[in-house]
Design an enzyme around this catalytic site. Structure first.
Site, mmCIF file in Angstrom:
data_model
loop_
_atom_site.group_PDB
_atom_site.id
_atom_site.type_symbol
_atom_site.label_atom_id
_atom_site.label_comp_id
_atom_site.label_asym_id
_atom_site.label_seq_id
_atom_site.Cartn_x
_atom_site.Cartn_y
_atom_site.Cartn_z
ATOM 1 N N PRO A 2 132.160 49.895 -14.994
ATOM 2 C CA PRO A 2 133.524 49.846 -14.491
ATOM 3 C C PRO A 2 134.566 49.863 -15.586
ATOM 4 C CG PRO A 2 132.405 47.710 -14.332
ATOM 5 C CD PRO A 2 131.671 48.541 -15.299
ATOM 6 N N GLU A 3 135.337 50.897 -15.602
ATOM 7 C CA GLU A 3 136.558 50.926 -16.404
ATOM 8 C C GLU A 3 137.714 50.772 -15.425
ATOM 9 O OE1 GLU A 3 136.607 54.083 -19.347
ATOM 10 O OE2 GLU A 3 134.468 54.362 -19.143
ATOM 11 N N LYS A 58 140.314 45.535 -16.625
ATOM 12 C CA LYS A 58 139.048 45.697 -15.908
ATOM 13 C C LYS A 58 138.685 44.431 -15.143
ATOM 14 C CE LYS A 58 137.639 48.556 -19.829
ATOM 15 N NZ LYS A 58 136.788 48.642 -21.021
ATOM 16 N N ARG A 277 128.889 52.910 -30.025
ATOM 17 C CA ARG A 277 129.106 53.554 -28.716
ATOM 18 C C ARG A 277 129.039 55.063 -28.885
ATOM 19 N NH1 ARG A 277 131.579 49.813 -25.471
ATOM 20 N NH2 ARG A 277 130.549 50.985 -23.835
#
Length: 287
Positions: A2-3, A58, A277
């Site tokens: 979830p962003e 978020k 990332r």
DNA sequence: AAGAGGCCCTGATAGC
DNA sequence: TGCTATCAGGGCCTCT
């Protein structure tokens, strides 16, 4: 998962379906999330009416009529599912899953008085539940959050001032929630593609045009993602069980070795790791 | 003191 | 088939 866009869609769905509902009972199946789920969750919230559900970056916040507040963060793999119990005269009431309910890792079940049950599922346990007090906005984690991309505070002067003498690259900066909040790894990659900026570019070296592009494209990408219902990577679904389909619009995320989607560009997309990332970008057009 | 890197945890997938 | 390794959307903590 979830962003900002995914949490926004979740917020809208929850407000649509369970706003004004009353909590009947909270059952904790497994307290182990990032932080221990408060033992007194049911004691504190049973009987409370949901005034509304809001979102900051978020983070999801449930507001109750009696000023109590519940914070839910979904971490990497948190999902919220609503189950609707149909009113029937039979004793065998039928249950409708508004989103497919996983068999494992249903940590918390919240029964509501409008025939809904809200279930929090989180295999990787990076999410958490926390009761907030009235003053929450001045406390962790909210006092540390930078503006969201939609916030007028996320403007040219703010960025120009922030990037001064800093050595980080722009990709890491977009993931830094103190700089700008709500952007995660997928959308950081997408935003930089639209800006034609190399993710490794040091923020102190950003041009005026770069800054303006970042402001515009971060809004654009997130808005578009919300419009298309978020990204259904792995198991993210909207709460009505429909998949979001923004992932079909990804330009670079997960697309290493394919041709750059920019019209006229002959480049090939590359995958590199920046601060642990995955980053995807075009060597040709992202400078 | 900014910034890099490790780490929390499970599950899906790839490669042998 | 079954093993091991790698990777995943976040963010906190520690070390330099």
């Amino acid at each position: 998962m979830p962003e900002l866009p995914e949490v926004e869609i979740l917020k809208l769905s929850l407000n649509k379906n369970i706003k004004h509902a009353k909590i009947k009972k909270i059952k904790i199946n497994n307290r182990n999330l990032r932080y221990k789920v408060p033992n007194n969750l049911n004691k504190v919230l049973a009987g409370c009416n949901i005034k509304n559900i809001s979102r900051i970056a978020k983070y999801l916040i449930f507001h109750f009529n009696n000023e109590k507040k519940l914070l839910i963060h979904l971490g990497m793999s948190g999902t919220i599912h609503l189950i609707f119990k149909k009113n029937t005269k039979n004793t065998n009431a039928s249950f409708y899953h508004l989103s497919s309910l996983p068999k494992k890792h249903n940590h918390i079940e919240i029964s509501l008085n409008n025939n809904y049950k809200m279930i929090y599922n989180d295999p990787r346990r990076f999410g958490y539940f926390k009761l907030l007090n009235k003053n929450f906005i001045n406390l962790k984690p909210f006092n540390d959050l930078g503006p969201e991309p939609f916030d007028p505070l996320f403007n040219f002067l703010y960025i120009k001032n922030f990037i001064k003498n800093k050595k980080v690259n722009i990709k890491s900066a977009l993931l830094n929630q103190k700089f700008v909040s709500g952007i995660g790894n997928i959308y950081a990659n997408e935003i930089l593609f639209y800006c034609s900026i190399n993710p490794l570019k040091k923020i102190s070296k950003l041009s005026m045009k770069n800054i303006k592009d970042i402001i515009n494209n971060s809004k654009k990408v997130l808005k578009k993602a919300i419009f298309f219902g978020g990204s259904s990577i792995k198991d993210f679904k909207k709460i009505d069980g429909q998949s979001g389909n923004f992932q079909q619009k990804f330009k670079v995320y997960g697309k290493q070795d394919s041709k750059c989607p920019k019209v006229g560009c002959k480049g090939i997309l590359k995958k590199i790791i920046i601060s642990n990332r995955a980053s995807f970008y075009c060597l040709e057009c992202q400078k």
